[in-house]
Design a protein around this motif. Structure first.
Motif, PDB file in Angstrom:
ATOM      1  N   LEU A  52       0.920  -1.207   0.028  1.00 42.09           N
ATOM      2  CA  LEU A  52      -0.098  -0.058  -0.051  1.00 42.09           C
ATOM      3  C   LEU A  52       0.897   1.029  -0.128  1.00 42.09           C
ATOM      4  CD1 LEU A  52      -2.904  -0.975   2.417  1.00 42.09           C
ATOM      5  CD2 LEU A  52      -3.281  -0.493   0.044  1.00 42.09           C
ATOM      6  N   GLU A  53       1.051   1.842  -1.084  1.00 42.08           N
ATOM      7  CA  GLU A  53       1.625   3.110  -1.291  1.00 42.08           C
ATOM      8  C   GLU A  53       0.999   4.327  -0.567  1.00 42.08           C
ATOM      9  OE1 GLU A  53       4.458   4.866  -1.182  1.00 42.08           O
ATOM     10  OE2 GLU A  53       5.016   3.146  -2.584  1.00 42.08           O
ATOM     11  N   LEU A  54       1.588   4.688   0.556  1.00 37.61           N
ATOM     12  CA  LEU A  54       0.840   5.911   1.268  1.00 37.61           C
ATOM     13  C   LEU A  54       1.888   7.174   1.205  1.00 37.61           C
ATOM     14  CD1 LEU A  54      -0.975   4.384   4.062  1.00 37.61           C
ATOM     15  CD2 LEU A  54      -1.785   4.673   1.666  1.00 37.61           C
ATOM     16  N   ILE A  55       3.088   7.085   0.528  1.00 43.43           N
ATOM     17  CA  ILE A  55       3.835   8.354   0.359  1.00 43.43           C
ATOM     18  C   ILE A  55       3.244   9.295  -0.490  1.00 43.43           C
ATOM     19  CG2 ILE A  55       6.002   8.936  -0.404  1.00 43.43           C
ATOM     20  CD1 ILE A  55       7.158   6.142   0.219  1.00 43.43           C
ATOM     21  N   ALA A  56       3.055  10.244   0.183  1.00 48.11           N
ATOM     22  CA  ALA A  56       2.106  11.573  -0.321  1.00 48.11           C
ATOM     23  C   ALA A  56       2.854  11.988  -1.641  1.00 48.11           C
ATOM     24  CB  ALA A  56       2.030  12.690   0.675  1.00 48.11           C
ATOM     25  N   SER A  57       4.008  11.657  -1.897  1.00 45.77           N
ATOM     26  CA  SER A  57       4.671  12.230  -3.040  1.00 45.77           C
ATOM     27  C   SER A  57       4.812  11.210  -4.323  1.00 45.77           C
ATOM     28  CB  SER A  57       6.140  12.819  -2.661  1.00 45.77           C
ATOM     29  OG  SER A  57       6.534  11.879  -2.035  1.00 45.77           O
ATOM     30  N   GLU A  58       4.257  10.132  -4.133  1.00 44.23           N
ATOM     31  CA  GLU A  58       4.211   8.982  -5.144  1.00 44.23           C
ATOM     32  C   GLU A  58       2.960   8.888  -5.773  1.00 44.23           C
ATOM     33  OE1 GLU A  58       6.482   5.511  -4.212  1.00 44.23           O
ATOM     34  OE2 GLU A  58       8.275   6.774  -3.110  1.00 44.23           O
ATOM     35  N   ASN A  59       3.018   8.023  -6.814  1.00 39.47           N
ATOM     36  CA  ASN A  59       1.953   7.769  -7.750  1.00 39.47           C
ATOM     37  C   ASN A  59       2.119   6.935  -8.811  1.00 39.47           C
ATOM     38  OD1 ASN A  59      -0.863   8.202  -8.544  1.00 39.47           O
ATOM     39  ND2 ASN A  59      -0.946  10.389  -8.606  1.00 39.47           N
ATOM     40  N   PHE A  60       1.204   6.454  -9.419  1.00 39.03           N
ATOM     41  CA  PHE A  60       1.357   5.321 -10.306  1.00 39.03           C
ATOM     42  C   PHE A  60       0.904   6.056 -11.895  1.00 39.03           C
ATOM     43  CE2 PHE A  60      -0.004   2.802  -6.709  1.00 39.03           C
ATOM     44  CZ  PHE A  60       1.147   2.075  -6.335  1.00 39.03           C
ATOM     45  N   ALA A  61       2.156   6.087 -12.519  1.00 42.93           N
ATOM     46  CA  ALA A  61       1.864   6.893 -13.910  1.00 42.93           C
ATOM     47  C   ALA A  61       1.139   5.618 -14.626  1.00 42.93           C
ATOM     48  CB  ALA A  61       3.147   7.047 -14.685  1.00 42.93           C
ATOM     49  N   SER A  62       0.399   6.252 -15.807  1.00 44.63           N
ATOM     50  CA  SER A  62      -0.191   5.372 -16.717  1.00 44.63           C
ATOM     51  C   SER A  62       0.713   4.668 -17.607  1.00 44.63           C
ATOM     52  CB  SER A  62      -1.488   5.964 -17.512  1.00 44.63           C
ATOM     53  OG  SER A  62      -0.750   6.981 -18.464  1.00 44.63           O
ATOM     54  N   CYS A  63       0.077   3.597 -18.250  1.00 44.62           N
ATOM     55  CA  CYS A  63       0.781   3.005 -19.292  1.00 44.62           C
ATOM     56  C   CYS A  63       1.028   3.453 -20.424  1.00 44.62           C
ATOM     57  CB  CYS A  63       0.220   1.704 -19.791  1.00 44.62           C
ATOM     58  SG  CYS A  63      -0.080   0.334 -18.342  1.00 44.62           S
ATOM     59  N   ALA A  64       0.259   4.689 -20.810  1.00 47.24           N
ATOM     60  CA  ALA A  64       0.514   5.543 -21.780  1.00 47.24           C
ATOM     61  C   ALA A  64       1.778   6.549 -21.441  1.00 47.24           C
ATOM     62  CB  ALA A  64      -0.625   6.437 -22.349  1.00 47.24           C
ATOM     63  N   VAL A  65       1.911   6.974 -20.351  1.00 47.39           N
ATOM     64  CA  VAL A  65       2.970   7.658 -19.940  1.00 47.39           C
ATOM     65  C   VAL A  65       4.148   6.808 -19.864  1.00 47.39           C
ATOM     66  CG1 VAL A  65       4.091   8.757 -17.827  1.00 47.39           C
ATOM     67  CG2 VAL A  65       1.648   9.325 -18.460  1.00 47.39           C
ATOM     68  N   LEU A  66       4.251   5.849 -19.552  1.00 52.34           N
ATOM     69  CA  LEU A  66       5.579   4.708 -19.490  1.00 52.34           C
ATOM     70  C   LEU A  66       5.624   4.500 -20.923  1.00 52.34           C
ATOM     71  CD1 LEU A  66       4.689   2.011 -16.632  1.00 52.34           C
ATOM     72  CD2 LEU A  66       5.736   4.192 -16.372  1.00 52.34           C
ATOM     73  N   GLU A  67       4.854   4.322 -21.720  1.00 53.47           N
ATOM     74  CA  GLU A  67       5.105   3.848 -22.927  1.00 53.47           C
ATOM     75  C   GLU A  67       6.058   5.279 -23.839  1.00 53.47           C
ATOM     76  OE1 GLU A  67       1.854   2.653 -25.443  1.00 53.47           O
ATOM     77  OE2 GLU A  67       2.604   2.735 -27.164  1.00 53.47           O
ATOM     78  N   ALA A  68       5.608   6.420 -23.335  1.00 56.22           N
ATOM     79  CA  ALA A  68       6.271   7.557 -24.334  1.00 56.22           C
ATOM     80  C   ALA A  68       7.585   7.786 -23.598  1.00 56.22           C
ATOM     81  CB  ALA A  68       5.396   8.896 -23.829  1.00 56.22           C
ATOM     82  N   MET A  69       7.724   7.431 -22.439  1.00 53.04           N
ATOM     83  CA  MET A  69       8.967   7.603 -21.553  1.00 53.04           C
ATOM     84  C   MET A  69      10.097   6.434 -22.263  1.00 53.04           C
ATOM     85  SD  MET A  69       9.585   8.099 -17.598  1.00 53.04           S
ATOM     86  CE  MET A  69       7.909   7.444 -17.455  1.00 53.04           C
ATOM     87  N   GLY A  70       9.575   5.265 -22.624  1.00 56.27           N
ATOM     88  CA  GLY A  70      10.431   4.250 -23.130  1.00 56.27           C
ATOM     89  C   GLY A  70      10.714   4.299 -24.502  1.00 56.27           C
ATOM     90  N   THR A  71      10.921   5.455 -25.061  1.00 53.57           N
ATOM     91  CA  THR A  71      11.065   5.313 -26.469  1.00 53.57           C
ATOM     92  C   THR A  71      12.386   5.912 -26.931  1.00 53.57           C
ATOM     93  OG1 THR A  71      10.206   7.611 -26.589  1.00 53.57           O
ATOM     94  CG2 THR A  71       8.645   5.993 -27.147  1.00 53.57           C
TER      95      THR A  71
END
Ligand SMILES: *Cc1c(COP(=O)(O)O)cnc(C)c1O
Length: 414
Positions: free
Chosen positions: A25-44
């Motif tokens: 359970l990720e309760l660190i207030a500064s973290e989040n889960f980026a979408s697959c579309a965001v990850l896809e753009a990053m891994g190009t």
């Protein structure tokens, strides 16, 4: 060749981290889960391209498509935040802040910023950070009783010290920030108002928190916290400061921009402009309130008594428990949090007397108020029974089950 065949050792480490994210359970207030579309753009292959400069004025050839990428990010940022100008190149929130300061200040200038133990960030004048070494910080804080920003004190200090810049926006402040009052004080003493909305940018674009645009001349943010994009930074400013801001990013403090990350920022900004994101941000706040109330009902004291935004801070000053110990014990139960200093802190920044808890990440998983109360119960159970290993193990199992009911959409690496 796939990562798994080129470098199985690394593939295993990455797969383990994805599994950790899936099952805790990720309760660190500064973290989040980026979408697959965001990850896809990053891994190009955009990572391959040098593009020092800005769209239309690059120091390298072959930038015609990179210009499209960066221009999209800039336009989306300007539109979403309603700002005159955006610079999307900062590699991180700290880099954005460095550029913001140096765009308008000389070394030795005075900044009025928040007392760090009251919720400020390293880049707001910590002595171990460039900010504290290059600039002279005068500090306001929260009131002793209500633990909210004391605007009488801000005004008094602004009049007495005539800072060139007033900084607002924080790392662990659970209440709405009154940017209008900051703007009035800054105007009165002829200071530039600088808002660092690294934590609340997603709430701001969703209209769940008031915007600093129109009050602050310069605004910085990260793109990976409530904004839910790739890890990175972003600067917004009034037209008047645009040339100075752009120069302070490149060539003053950075070289080649990370265009694959900038593409991912643009994707995240597009996602954040959609109606679903507004609903998401509203749910973050409802979830934080529900969990804060449930934790308070178990007898824990909260800084300022509660929350208006995506996070709350538990204050252990009336207990023997430290933030560090709380964080470590919760880790064993699969509940990930971050220790935090609290107003009136007496312990070191490594040990601390507080625990910061945030809901952006678990809200991305689709969890709602019912799950918040459940999680608050586990959190309180662990903190009340610090030495009970069996209990921690039992909660770890339940945490895992809950997480699997709200899975992340990430593909499993082989
Ligand atoms: C997280 C944060 C930053 C820094 O972001 P990094 O990307 O970690 O450098 C700056 N300011 C505030 C208020 C933050 O919370």
């Amino acid at each position: 060749m796939s990562l798994g065949s080129v470098d199985p050792e690394m593939a295993r480490a990455i797969a383990s981290e994805i599994e950790r994210q899936q099952t805790s359970l990720e309760l660190i207030a500064s973290e989040n889960f980026a979408s697959c579309a965001v990850l896809e753009a990053m891994g190009t292959p955009l990572t391959n391209k040098y593009a020092e400069g800005y769209p239309g004025r690059r120091y390298y050839g072959g930038c015609e498509y990179i210009d499209v990428v960066e221009s999209l990010a800039i336009e989306r940022a300007e539109r979403l935040f309603g700002a005159d100008h955006a610079n999307v190149q900062p590699h991180s929130g700290s880099s954005a802040n460095m550029a913001a300061y140096f765009a308008v200040l000389e070394p030795g200038d005075t900044i009025l910023g928040m007392e760090l133990s009251h919720g400020g960030h390293l880049t707001h004048g910590s002595e171990v950070n460039f900010s504290g070494q290059f600039f002279k910080f005068v500090r306001y804080g929260v009131g002793e009783q209500d633990q909210r920003i004391d605007f009488d004190q801000v005004r008094e200090l602004a009049r007495a010290h005539r800072p060139k810049l007033i900084q607002c926006g924080y790392t662990a402040y659970p209440r709405t920030i009154d940017f209008r009052s900051f703007g009035e004080i800054a105007r009165e003493v002829d200071a530039i108002l600088f808002a660092d909305i690294a934590h609340i940018a997603g709430l701001v674009v969703a209209g769940v928190h008031p915007t600093p645009v129109g009050h602050a001349q310069i605004v910085t943010t990260t793109t990976h916290k409530t904004l839910r994009g790739p890890r990175g930074g972003l600067i917004l400013c009034d037209a008047k400061y645009a040339p100075a801001i752009d120069r302070a990013v490149f060539p003053f403090s950075q070289g080649g921009p990370l265009e694959h990350v900038i593409a991912a920022k643009a994707v995240a900004l597009e996602e954040a402009s959609r109606p679903e994101f507004k609903e998401y941000a509203q749910q973050i706040v409802r979830n934080a309130r529900a969990m804060a109330e449930a934790v308070a009902e178990r007898g824990f004291r909260l800084v300022s008594g509660g929350t208006d935004n995506h996070l709350f801070v538990i204050d252990f000053r009336d207990r023997e428990l430290s933030g560090l110990k709380a964080q470590r014990r919760l880790d064993r139960a699969g509940i990930t949090t971050s220790k935090s200093t609290v107003p009136g802190e007496r312990r070191s920044p490594w040990v601390t007397s507080g625990l910061r808890v945030g809901t952006p990440a678990i809200t991305t998983r689709g969890m709602r108020e019912e799950e918040m109360r459940q999680i608050a119960g586990w959190l309180a159970d662990v903190l009340e029974n610090l030495e009970d290993e069996e209990l921690a193990a039992r909660i770890r199992e339940q945490v895992c089950e809950l997480c699997l009911r709200f899975p992340l959409p990430y593909p499993v690496l082989a």
